[in-house]
Structures are given as structure tokens and as C-alpha cells.
Design an enzyme around this catalytic site. Structure first.
Site, mmCIF file in Angstrom:
data_model
loop_
_atom_site.group_PDB
_atom_site.id
_atom_site.type_symbol
_atom_site.label_atom_id
_atom_site.label_comp_id
_atom_site.label_asym_id
_atom_site.label_seq_id
_atom_site.Cartn_x
_atom_site.Cartn_y
_atom_site.Cartn_z
ATOM 1 N N ASP A 67 -0.550 -1.647 -6.734
ATOM 2 C CA ASP A 67 -1.921 -1.590 -7.269
ATOM 3 C C ASP A 67 -2.051 -0.400 -8.230
ATOM 4 O O ASP A 67 -3.104 -0.193 -8.834
ATOM 5 C CB ASP A 67 -2.978 -1.571 -6.157
ATOM 6 C CG ASP A 67 -2.863 -0.374 -5.235
ATOM 7 O OD1 ASP A 67 -1.966 0.466 -5.449
ATOM 8 O OD2 ASP A 67 -3.673 -0.279 -4.291
ATOM 9 N N SER A 68 -0.949 0.333 -8.426
ATOM 10 C CA SER A 68 -0.879 1.340 -9.499
ATOM 11 C C SER A 68 -1.035 0.665 -10.857
ATOM 12 O O SER A 68 -1.187 1.348 -11.875
ATOM 13 C CB SER A 68 0.448 2.104 -9.435
ATOM 14 O OG SER A 68 1.532 1.213 -9.337
ATOM 15 N N ASP A 119 1.366 -5.611 -3.430
ATOM 16 C CA ASP A 119 0.380 -4.702 -2.825
ATOM 17 C C ASP A 119 -0.909 -5.469 -2.521
ATOM 18 O O ASP A 119 -1.411 -6.191 -3.382
ATOM 19 C CB ASP A 119 0.055 -3.600 -3.839
ATOM 20 C CG ASP A 119 0.279 -2.209 -3.295
ATOM 21 O OD1 ASP A 119 0.515 -2.070 -2.078
ATOM 22 O OD2 ASP A 119 0.224 -1.266 -4.097
ATOM 23 N N LYS A 175 2.366 -5.241 0.973
ATOM 24 C CA LYS A 175 2.248 -3.836 1.389
ATOM 25 C C LYS A 175 0.781 -3.520 1.590
ATOM 26 O O LYS A 175 -0.072 -4.015 0.852
ATOM 27 C CB LYS A 175 2.854 -2.901 0.342
ATOM 28 C CG LYS A 175 2.697 -1.418 0.717
ATOM 29 C CD LYS A 175 3.492 -0.489 -0.190
ATOM 30 C CE LYS A 175 2.834 -0.116 -1.471
ATOM 31 N NZ LYS A 175 1.493 0.511 -1.339
ATOM 32 N N GLU A 214 -1.980 -0.116 3.062
ATOM 33 C CA GLU A 214 -2.074 1.319 3.349
ATOM 34 C C GLU A 214 -2.763 1.541 4.682
ATOM 35 O O GLU A 214 -3.688 0.797 5.047
ATOM 36 C CB GLU A 214 -2.860 2.019 2.225
ATOM 37 C CG GLU A 214 -2.178 1.917 0.864
ATOM 38 C CD GLU A 214 -2.921 2.656 -0.246
ATOM 39 O OE1 GLU A 214 -3.937 3.335 0.045
ATOM 40 O OE2 GLU A 214 -2.475 2.553 -1.401
ATOM 41 N N GLU A 259 4.199 8.681 1.077
ATOM 42 C CA GLU A 259 3.878 9.246 -0.243
ATOM 43 C C GLU A 259 3.392 10.679 -0.129
ATOM 44 O O GLU A 259 2.482 10.987 0.653
ATOM 45 C CB GLU A 259 2.804 8.371 -0.926
ATOM 46 C CG GLU A 259 2.440 8.878 -2.317
ATOM 47 C CD GLU A 259 1.697 7.861 -3.178
ATOM 48 O OE1 GLU A 259 1.608 6.681 -2.776
ATOM 49 O OE2 GLU A 259 1.219 8.250 -4.251
HETATM 50 O O1 KIV Z 1 0.871 1.077 -6.112
HETATM 51 C C1 KIV Z 1 1.970 1.641 -6.130
HETATM 52 O O2 KIV Z 1 2.649 1.715 -7.158
HETATM 53 C C2 KIV Z 1 2.459 2.220 -4.881
HETATM 54 C C3 KIV Z 1 3.708 3.034 -4.932
HETATM 55 C C4 KIV Z 1 3.432 4.310 -5.600
HETATM 56 C C5 KIV Z 1 4.317 3.218 -3.607
HETATM 57 O O3 KIV Z 1 1.851 2.053 -3.878
#
Ligand code: KIV
Length: 273
Positions: A53-54, A92, A122, A124, A191
Site C-alpha cells: 500500500d506504499s 497488501d 499482508k 498490519e 519495520e
Molecule cells: O506497503 C509497503 O510497501 C510495505 C513494505 C514497506 C513492507 O508494507
């Protein structure tokens, strides 16, 4: 048991990642958001590609990951999936797509797998997401956890500084990591936490711990591709090693192109029909 060379050639699965940890072979992970970049990363032999989600910061131009929607993630994950043959593709789950309740979390994780074609998701958080993790794992959706600096919680953290320096937060993180493993997570991203803590967590778990700003004593590393390529240059956290200066190359190429167009040096007869 596979050999080291098998592992480089074969499709990466969650089982293989666990095997790599057992064999002491480090796991290389990067993010991607489109088919072209994902294909290049895959061809380079990176083991895990995370559709992070980056995307919010490095593609959408936003300040945080909080506003990314499930629809955005489905779109980008679908693009990435098309470019990858060998790496494990992880999608994500965006903020508020899995926190309301385990039913909704399961439904949204299912969409990532069915509609975008990712092989794992993934999310959090620790204890608070374990019920959702259990539900996903039970129906066959592999889940990667994410602890430490979890960017979706930026509004409650108030800062992107290193997490778990204090004993209380470090203890909570260790407990959360164990709970995620018990709930069935196949790997955990840590992280921006102190190296020693990350090492302790990695040594206490059977599943791989993937670090980003978590030092060298974990089972693998992940970076945001746009950061390590020097493509996204707004921030340069200490944990990012820049392997290229792509932004400079792009600026230079765009400038030369514009100059050629204005000087009528492009296109030439050879570049015309
Ligand atoms: O969203 C992302 O890119 C991440 C990584 C930095 C682990 O969660």
C-alpha cells in the site's frame, strides 16, 4: 528437502520460504505496483514481490498509506500478477479492509486472491488481527503479518520514528509476533525496530521474519522498489540503500527528448515512415 539451486529456479511458495529460513538462506523481497516493474524484479530472482500500500506514497503522490482503497490494491495487484512467474506475489490489505471484523477481512482477502490473483495477503497489527488471520489461513489464504512501524497507524503513532525502543513496546511486539505465528501467518515483516529486537524475534519464530529497517539478523529483507532505485527521492530513510539513481537518469532523458523535439532533431528520417 530441496537444494539451494532448486530454490533459485522453482516457483516460490510459502513452504519454500520456511525451508529457506531453515536452511539459513536469506529471502529477498521488493515491492511492485505494475506489470513491467514486477517482471523485471521477478527476472532478477527476487523471491517475494509485495504489492504494497506504499503505492499511496510512491505512485499516487500521497503523504500516508491510510487512504488507499481495496479497489486501488486490486487494480495494482492484478497488474503485478501478470508480470510474475517465479516470485511469490503478496497483496497488501489496505487500512480498514480487515479491521472491522473477521468476516469482512476474510471477504476482502478473498477478493485479493480471486480477483487480483495474489498468492498471499499482508496485514498490519498483532493480537487484534489474529482472529482474521486464523479465518483466512483456515480457508487457504496465506497471510503475512507486519509489526513495528505499521504505517497504517501513522495517525496514532504521530511520527515515523523507530518503534519498540522501550521495553514495554518491545515485549508487546514479541508477544504479537508469537500470536501471529500461532494464528498461522507464514511470515512477518518487522519495520523500523532495533536490530537486537528483530534478531530476538527471528530466532524465536519458525516462520521467516522479513526486515525493513530492522537490521541484518533476520531471515530476509524488503525495500520499496522506488526507494532502492532512487526513483522516489522525497525522503531517504537511513535503512534505504539506493542501488541506482533512476530519477536522475529519467530527468536527463526527458530533458534531452524535449530539447530534440524543440530543435527538430527528433524524429529523423530513419525514425519516420
Ligand atoms: O506497503 C509497503 O510497501 C510495505 C513494505 C514497506 C513492507 O508494507
Amino acid at each position: 528437502m530441496s537444494t539451494h539451486s532448486d530454490i533459485r529456479e522453482k516457483k516460490v511458495t510459502t513452504q519454500r520460504l520456511r525451508e529457506m529460513k531453515a536452511m539459513g538462506e536469506k529471502i529477498a523481497c521488493l515491492t511492485a505496483y505494475d506489470c513491467t516493474m514486477a517482471g523485471l524484479i521477478d527476472a532478477a530472482g527476487v523471491d517475494v514481490i509485495l504489492v504494497g500500500d506504499s503505492v499511496a506514497t510512491v505512485v499516487q503522490g500521497l503523504d500516508t498509506t491510510v487512504t488507499v482503497t481495496l479497489e486501488h490494491m486490486l487494480y495494482h495487484a492484478g497488474l503485478v500478477r501478470r508480470g510474475v512467474e517465479r516470485a511469490l506475489v503478496v497483496g497488501d490489505l489496505p487500512f480498514m479492509s480487515y479491521q472491522v471484523n473477521a468476516d469482512e477481512a476474510l471477504r476482502n482477502a478473498g477478493r485479493m486472491v480471486k480477483e487480483a490473483g495474489v498468492e498471499a495477503v499482508k496485514l498490519e497489527g498483532g493480537e487484534v488481527v489474529c482472529e482474521a488471520v486464523r479465518r483466512m489461513v483456515r480457508v487457504g489464504i496465506p497471510v503475512m503479518g507486519h509489526l513495528g512501524l505499521t504505517p497504517q497507524s501513522i495517525h496514532s503513532f504521530g511520527t515515523y520514528k523507530v518503534r519498540a525502543r522501550e521495553a514495554e513496546e518491545a515485549e508487546a511486539l514479541k508477544r504479537d509476533a508469537l500470536l501471529l505465528e500461532e494464528a498461522g501467518a507464514f511470515a512477518i515483516v518487522l519495520e523500523k525496530v532495533p536490530s537486537e529486537l528483530a534478531q530476538e524475534v527471528a530466532e524465536s519464530l519458525q516462520v521467516p521474519v522479513i526486515g525493513i529497517g530492522a537490521g541484518p539478523h533476520v531471515d530476509g529483507q524488503i525495500l520499496v522498489s522506488h526507494d532502492m532505485l532512487g526513483l522516489y527521492t522525497r525522503f531517504h530513510p537511513r535503512f534505504v540503500r539506493r542501488y541506482a539513481t533512476i530519477a536522475d537518469d529519467m530527468r536527463e532523458a526527458f530533458g534531452r527528448y524535449a530539447k530534440d523535439v524543440r530543435a527538430e532533431a527528433f524524429p529523423t528520417a530513419d525514425e519516420s515512415y
